[in-house]
Design a protein around this motif. Structure first.
Motif, short mmCIF file in Angstrom:
data_model
loop_
_atom_site.label_atom_id
_atom_site.label_comp_id
_atom_site.label_asym_id
_atom_site.label_seq_id
_atom_site.Cartn_x
_atom_site.Cartn_y
_atom_site.Cartn_z
N LEU A 129 40.78 19.75 65.17
CA LEU A 129 41.45 18.44 65.11
C LEU A 129 40.98 17.72 63.84
CD1 LEU A 129 42.98 16.02 66.51
CD2 LEU A 129 40.81 15.47 67.64
N VAL A 130 41.93 17.16 63.10
CA VAL A 130 41.58 16.32 61.95
C VAL A 130 42.20 14.95 62.16
CG1 VAL A 130 41.54 16.09 59.44
CG2 VAL A 130 41.75 18.36 60.45
N MET A 131 41.35 13.96 62.33
CA MET A 131 41.89 12.60 62.53
C MET A 131 41.83 11.87 61.20
SD MET A 131 40.38 11.74 66.24
CE MET A 131 38.84 12.56 65.98
N PHE A 132 42.98 11.35 60.80
CA PHE A 132 43.04 10.59 59.55
C PHE A 132 43.05 9.11 59.89
CE2 PHE A 132 45.10 8.49 55.98
CZ PHE A 132 44.31 8.97 54.94
N LEU A 133 42.00 8.41 59.52
CA LEU A 133 41.92 6.97 59.79
C LEU A 133 42.73 6.24 58.72
CD1 LEU A 133 38.22 6.40 60.93
CD2 LEU A 133 40.17 7.25 62.19
N GLN A 134 43.86 5.75 59.14
CA GLN A 134 44.82 5.14 58.20
C GLN A 134 44.50 3.65 58.04
OE1 GLN A 134 47.30 5.77 55.78
NE2 GLN A 134 48.63 6.74 57.29
N LEU A 135 44.30 3.23 56.81
CA LEU A 135 43.99 1.81 56.57
C LEU A 135 44.58 1.37 55.25
CD1 LEU A 135 42.34 -0.51 57.93
CD2 LEU A 135 40.51 0.04 56.33
N ASN A 136 45.33 0.29 55.31
CA ASN A 136 45.92 -0.29 54.13
C ASN A 136 44.80 -0.74 53.16
OD1 ASN A 136 46.92 -2.68 52.64
ND2 ASN A 136 48.81 -2.14 53.75
N PRO A 137 44.95 -0.46 51.86
CA PRO A 137 43.89 -0.81 50.92
C PRO A 137 43.50 -2.30 50.94
CG PRO A 137 45.58 0.49 49.84
CD PRO A 137 46.06 0.25 51.24
N SER A 138 44.47 -3.19 51.24
CA SER A 138 44.11 -4.61 51.23
C SER A 138 43.22 -4.95 52.43
CB SER A 138 45.36 -5.49 51.20
OG SER A 138 46.14 -5.20 52.32
N VAL A 139 43.45 -4.26 53.57
CA VAL A 139 42.58 -4.47 54.74
C VAL A 139 41.20 -3.86 54.47
CG1 VAL A 139 42.35 -4.13 57.24
CG2 VAL A 139 44.63 -4.40 56.24
N ALA A 140 41.21 -2.70 53.82
CA ALA A 140 39.93 -2.05 53.48
C ALA A 140 39.11 -2.98 52.58
CB ALA A 140 40.17 -0.72 52.79
N ALA A 141 39.79 -3.66 51.66
CA ALA A 141 39.09 -4.55 50.72
C ALA A 141 38.37 -5.67 51.46
CB ALA A 141 40.07 -5.11 49.70
N GLU A 142 38.95 -6.11 52.60
CA GLU A 142 38.33 -7.19 53.38
C GLU A 142 37.04 -6.73 54.06
OE1 GLU A 142 41.37 -8.43 56.08
OE2 GLU A 142 42.68 -9.09 54.44
N ARG A 143 36.82 -5.42 54.12
CA ARG A 143 35.62 -4.88 54.77
C ARG A 143 34.43 -4.83 53.82
NH1 ARG A 143 38.04 -0.23 58.84
NH2 ARG A 143 39.29 -1.73 60.05
N GLY A 144 34.59 -5.43 52.66
CA GLY A 144 33.45 -5.50 51.74
C GLY A 144 33.79 -4.91 50.38
N GLU A 145 32.90 -5.20 49.45
CA GLU A 145 33.07 -4.73 48.07
C GLU A 145 32.93 -3.20 48.04
OE1 GLU A 145 33.37 -6.84 45.26
OE2 GLU A 145 33.76 -8.32 46.85
#
Ligand code: ADP
Ligand code: FDM
Length: 212
Positions: A129-145
């Motif tokens: 099984l390969v799970m791909f955690l999909q996250l929009n880059p703008s949301v990822a940016a809110e998780r820190g520098e």
């Protein structure tokens, strides 16, 4: 096979999607429910090859692009005997990045094809099984520098995301896309169910060979 084998489970996704957080939570949850499980991560920076890779990522040394790609692959191959042993002992391996990161990151560099990048990893133990955690880059940016390691820039990460999307079109790999923008606990419960099903499905099957 005399005893039921463990499953090979991989989490992939761009930076800050939550891979490490979810791998740790998953291993803990599996262990608590009485299923032997261990976490691994690639690159494994503890080996000699891993140390070369680590100083490359920390920008302490420069390596030619093909060469570093082959080192990342060699870092997986050197751990294959251990991975197979653990799987055969019935231990489920939860792996933070695998060959898919290898291909997505190198092929995001100019003049590298997906096909060339896949070759050195052909025949590795195939994840169940390969799970791909999909996250929009703008949301990822809110998780820190971003950190200061090589590849930690938003333009490079966008190209990496596109390469992952190309890899996910391959039906020979059991991809599941997970919406990683939800809370840690909700993402975890989705992942846990998928894993438990995979462990049950793969326990009597032989370990496959990736991209073969
Ligand atoms: P990755 O391994 O994919 O780079 P991490 O697991 O290290 O991601 O998580 C990156 C950061 O985002 C950490 O600070 C972590 O606590 C946070 N984080 C992880 N998952 C979530 C989530 N679902 N919602 C909000 N923040 C998260
Ligand atoms: N990476 C990771 C590669 O370029 N190739 C690979 O084969 C693998 C497994 O190394 F930028 C990249 C992806 C990321 C970095 O960072 C590893 P983490 O924070 O240790 O996952």
């Amino acid at each position: 096979m005399s005893c039921r084998r463990g499953a090979l489970i991989v989490l992939e996704g761009v930076d800050k999607a939550g891979k490490t957080t979810q791998c740790k939570k998953l291993v803990r949850a599996l262990q608590q429910s009485g299923r032997p499980a261990e976490m691994m991560r690639f690159p494994d920076r503890t080996t000699q090859i891993g140390q070369l890779i680590s100083s490359y990522l920390e920008k302490k040394n420069n390596l030619e692009d093909h060469t570093v790609h082959l080192l990342f692959s060699a870092n997986r191959w050197e751990l294959v005997p251990l991975m197979k042993k653990k799987l055969e002992q019935g231990i489920t391996l939860v792996v933070d990045r695998y060959a898919f990161s290898g291909v997505a990151f190198t092929s995001a560099k100019p003049d590298f094809s997906l096909e060339w990048c896949k070759h050195p990893d052909v025949g590795l133990p195939k994840p169940d099984l390969v799970m791909f955690l999909q996250l929009n880059p703008s949301v990822a940016a809110e998780r820190g520098e971003f950190g200061t390691e090589r590849y930690e820039t938003s333009t490079f990460q966008r190209t990496v995301q596109q390469r992952f999307e190309q890899l996910m079109k391959d039906p020979s790999v059991n991809w599941k896309v997970i919406d990683a923008a939800r809370s840690i606990d909700i993402v975890h419960s989705d992942i846990k169910v998928l894993c438990e099903n995979t462990i049950n499905m793969s326990e009597n099957l032989p370990i496959g060979e990736l991209w073969k």
